[in-house]
Design a protein around this motif. Structure first.
Motif, mmCIF file in Angstrom:
data_model
loop_
_atom_site.group_PDB
_atom_site.id
_atom_site.type_symbol
_atom_site.label_atom_id
_atom_site.label_comp_id
_atom_site.label_asym_id
_atom_site.label_seq_id
_atom_site.Cartn_x
_atom_site.Cartn_y
_atom_site.Cartn_z
ATOM 1 N N GLY A 1 0.781 -1.223 0.000
ATOM 2 C CA GLY A 1 0.000 0.000 0.000
ATOM 3 C C GLY A 1 0.810 1.269 0.000
ATOM 4 N N ALA A 2 2.075 1.201 -0.443
ATOM 5 C CA ALA A 2 2.946 2.377 -0.404
ATOM 6 C C ALA A 2 3.568 2.637 -1.770
ATOM 7 C CB ALA A 2 4.051 2.199 0.631
ATOM 8 N N GLU A 3 3.865 3.902 -2.021
ATOM 9 C CA GLU A 3 4.673 4.290 -3.169
ATOM 10 C C GLU A 3 6.143 4.269 -2.751
ATOM 11 O OE1 GLU A 3 3.499 4.699 -6.073
ATOM 12 O OE2 GLU A 3 1.352 4.989 -5.735
ATOM 13 N N HIS A 4 7.030 3.945 -3.694
ATOM 14 C CA HIS A 4 8.449 3.794 -3.384
ATOM 15 C C HIS A 4 9.301 4.692 -4.266
ATOM 16 C CE1 HIS A 4 6.570 0.075 -1.995
ATOM 17 N NE2 HIS A 4 7.629 -0.157 -1.240
ATOM 18 N N LEU A 5 10.284 5.338 -3.666
ATOM 19 C CA LEU A 5 11.277 6.120 -4.401
ATOM 20 C C LEU A 5 12.654 5.581 -4.021
ATOM 21 C CD1 LEU A 5 12.211 8.579 -6.122
ATOM 22 C CD2 LEU A 5 12.227 9.897 -3.988
ATOM 23 N N ASP B 1 -2.719 5.591 -0.645
ATOM 24 C CA ASP B 1 -4.121 6.014 -0.652
ATOM 25 C C ASP B 1 -4.349 7.357 0.041
ATOM 26 O OD1 ASP B 1 -3.523 5.128 1.859
ATOM 27 O OD2 ASP B 1 -5.299 3.865 2.102
ATOM 28 N N VAL B 2 -3.270 8.064 0.400
ATOM 29 C CA VAL B 2 -3.395 9.380 1.022
ATOM 30 C C VAL B 2 -2.739 10.410 0.099
ATOM 31 C CG1 VAL B 2 -2.805 10.809 3.003
ATOM 32 C CG2 VAL B 2 -3.324 8.382 3.332
ATOM 33 N N PRO B 3 -3.484 11.412 -0.373
ATOM 34 C CA PRO B 3 -2.877 12.426 -1.239
ATOM 35 C C PRO B 3 -1.711 13.104 -0.534
ATOM 36 C CG PRO B 3 -5.270 12.627 -1.250
ATOM 37 C CD PRO B 3 -4.926 11.649 -0.163
ATOM 38 N N PRO B 4 -0.529 13.155 -1.142
ATOM 39 C CA PRO B 4 0.626 13.764 -0.464
ATOM 40 C C PRO B 4 0.419 15.251 -0.225
ATOM 41 C CG PRO B 4 1.141 13.263 -2.761
ATOM 42 C CD PRO B 4 -0.187 12.638 -2.473
ATOM 43 N N ARG B 5 0.745 15.695 0.997
ATOM 44 C CA ARG B 5 0.664 17.099 1.352
ATOM 45 C C ARG B 5 1.863 17.854 0.780
ATOM 46 N NH1 ARG B 5 1.976 16.660 6.340
ATOM 47 N NH2 ARG B 5 1.547 18.830 6.875
ATOM 48 N N PRO B 6 1.754 19.186 0.646
ATOM 49 C CA PRO B 6 2.866 19.963 0.081
ATOM 50 C C PRO B 6 4.214 19.724 0.769
ATOM 51 C CG PRO B 6 0.893 21.300 0.115
ATOM 52 C CD PRO B 6 0.537 20.021 0.810
ATOM 53 N N PRO B 7 4.286 19.609 2.127
ATOM 54 C CA PRO B 7 5.605 19.342 2.724
ATOM 55 C C PRO B 7 6.217 18.024 2.248
ATOM 56 C CG PRO B 7 4.094 20.149 4.390
ATOM 57 C CD PRO B 7 3.267 19.877 3.168
ATOM 58 N N LEU B 8 5.388 16.983 2.073
ATOM 59 C CA LEU B 8 5.903 15.714 1.591
ATOM 60 C C LEU B 8 6.360 15.822 0.145
ATOM 61 C CD1 LEU B 8 6.516 12.732 1.730
ATOM 62 C CD2 LEU B 8 4.086 12.245 1.348
ATOM 63 N N ILE B 9 5.601 16.535 -0.668
ATOM 64 C CA ILE B 9 6.006 16.711 -2.067
ATOM 65 C C ILE B 9 7.353 17.423 -2.135
ATOM 66 C CG2 ILE B 9 5.416 17.861 -4.240
ATOM 67 C CD1 ILE B 9 2.451 17.426 -3.491
ATOM 68 N N ALA B 10 7.523 18.476 -1.310
ATOM 69 C CA ALA B 10 8.793 19.202 -1.300
ATOM 70 C C ALA B 10 9.939 18.305 -0.849
ATOM 71 C CB ALA B 10 8.690 20.423 -0.388
ATOM 72 N N PHE B 11 9.701 17.504 0.195
ATOM 73 C CA PHE B 11 10.750 16.610 0.703
ATOM 74 C C PHE B 11 11.062 15.525 -0.315
ATOM 75 C CE2 PHE B 11 12.302 12.941 3.068
ATOM 76 C CZ PHE B 11 13.327 13.510 3.812
ATOM 77 N N ARG B 12 10.051 14.965 -0.930
ATOM 78 C CA ARG B 12 10.257 13.913 -1.924
ATOM 79 C C ARG B 12 11.093 14.418 -3.099
ATOM 80 N NH1 ARG B 12 4.830 12.183 -4.438
ATOM 81 N NH2 ARG B 12 5.215 14.112 -5.568
ATOM 82 N N ASP B 13 10.772 15.607 -3.603
ATOM 83 C CA ASP B 13 11.540 16.165 -4.719
ATOM 84 C C ASP B 13 12.974 16.463 -4.303
ATOM 85 O OD1 ASP B 13 9.221 15.974 -6.173
ATOM 86 O OD2 ASP B 13 8.730 18.112 -6.070
ATOM 87 N N TRP B 14 13.131 16.981 -3.081
ATOM 88 C CA TRP B 14 14.472 17.310 -2.600
ATOM 89 C C TRP B 14 15.319 16.058 -2.426
ATOM 90 C CZ3 TRP B 14 16.526 15.711 2.120
ATOM 91 C CH2 TRP B 14 17.779 16.237 2.418
ATOM 92 N N ILE B 15 14.777 15.031 -1.779
ATOM 93 C CA ILE B 15 15.587 13.838 -1.498
ATOM 94 C C ILE B 15 15.871 13.057 -2.782
ATOM 95 C CG2 ILE B 15 13.772 12.116 -1.014
ATOM 96 C CD1 ILE B 15 15.429 11.277 1.453
ATOM 97 N N ALA B 16 14.975 13.154 -3.763
ATOM 98 C CA ALA B 16 15.243 12.533 -5.062
ATOM 99 C C ALA B 16 16.451 13.183 -5.714
ATOM 100 C CB ALA B 16 14.021 12.642 -5.965
ATOM 101 N N ALA B 17 16.560 14.501 -5.607
ATOM 102 C CA ALA B 17 17.721 15.204 -6.163
ATOM 103 C C ALA B 17 18.996 14.840 -5.395
ATOM 104 C CB ALA B 17 17.487 16.702 -6.124
#
Length: 294
Positions: free
Chosen positions: A157-161, A275-291
């Motif tokens: 039930g999770a997305e993975h990066l 199943d939970v829409p990502p909040r803006p802080p998570l989107i920012a963290f996800r993009d940052w840690i991907a970089a």
């Protein structure tokens, strides 16, 4: 939409139920909640009356929840945890910029923590809350926005990066091995240090070096940090993820006991509930840690 209000118990009643389920006695629950035993008993009786269902089987001085009540209290505990997490996020971040992240201790200390100041500078409105978790958990029960996961991309039930594929290297203090070994088999003559949660790590590594079927024994540790210090102080050869020992290798505290890298048990991932829409802080963290991982 909230259901019928007549079925919504009071917070004191739910806290009393959760505490008695966990602690098994009214007296222990009363002590934890800073209430009298009578107050806890009245709260439980009122909850049973409101729901119209017997919640407990009374056995001498102990209370045991009925099977239906055990299922009920599991749901109650999930929502109490969620309310607590939400209140913490609101209190520490009135503007809604909190991110609750579960981390693995070694990865968090050695890889993530040195990079977090960069995230803070780029995202001053986001406060990151870090908590250590060693095993996968239920996002709904724990209330985290995301977690660092080691293994395979198999968290249900999770997305993975993908962040980092683990590469391991056998290392030791210079005094343990005055002369470099000339073949991987010579490692078996040295004291080998092992991690409790990875009992087959040396066998897998040696098989990758053309030595299958080996099951060496050695001193066992429960944390990477302890094993690193044991290796630095000359207790033996440790098979360690390379990213954890870059500083010790650079400073000469550790040296490769054999130069060949090996593939670890898995990889490190950022995971978040699907199943939970990502909040803006998570989107920012996800993009940052991907970089950062790129």
């Amino acid at each position: 939409m909230i259901g019928p209000r007549r079925l919504l118990p009071s917070m004191p009643a739910l806290l009393a139920l959760e505490a008695v389920d966990r602690l098994a006695t009214v007296s222990a629950a009363a002590q934890e909640l800073s209430l009298t035993q009578g107050a806890v008993s009245r709260a439980l009786q009122g909850l049973e009356g409101q729901l119209g269902v017997a919640l407990f089987v009374r056995e001498r001085q102990r209370l045991r929840l009925t099977p239906a009540a055990q299922d009920y209290v599991r749901h109650v505990r999930v929502h109490l945890t969620g309310l607590s997490q939400a209140s913490l996020r609101l209190r520490t971040n009135p503007g809604g910029g909190g991110l609750s992240l579960a981390i693995l201790p070694a990865f968090g200390v050695q890889w993530l923590a040195p990079r977090l100041p960069d995230f803070a500078r780029a995202n001053p409105g986001v406060t990151v809350h870090l908590s250590t978790r060693l095993r996968p958990f239920d996002f709904a029960a724990e209330g985290f926005d995301a977690a660092i996961h080691f293994g395979r991309a198999d968290w249900p039930g999770a997305e993975h990066l993908l962040l980092l594929e683990e590469v391991v290297l056998p290392v030791c203090a210079p005094a343990v091995m005055p002369e470099p070994v000339t073949e991987a088999e010579a490692l078996l003559a040295l004291p080998l240090l092992q991690l409790e949660s990875r009992p087959g790590a040396w066998g897998r590594y040696l098989a990758q070096q053309g030595l299958p079927g080996q099951r060496p024994v050695g001193m066992v540790f429960d944390q990477f940090a302890t094993m690193i210090q044991a290796a630095i102080h000359g207790l033996g050869v440790a098979l360690l993820p390379e990213f954890l020992i870059q500083d010790a290798l650079r400073d000469g505290q550790l040296v490769p006991a054999w130069p060949a890298r090996g593939h670890g048990l898995g990889s490190y991932y950022l995971v978040w509930p699907r199943d939970v829409p990502p909040r803006p802080p998570l989107i920012a963290f996800r993009d940052w840690i991907a970089a950062q991982a790129g």
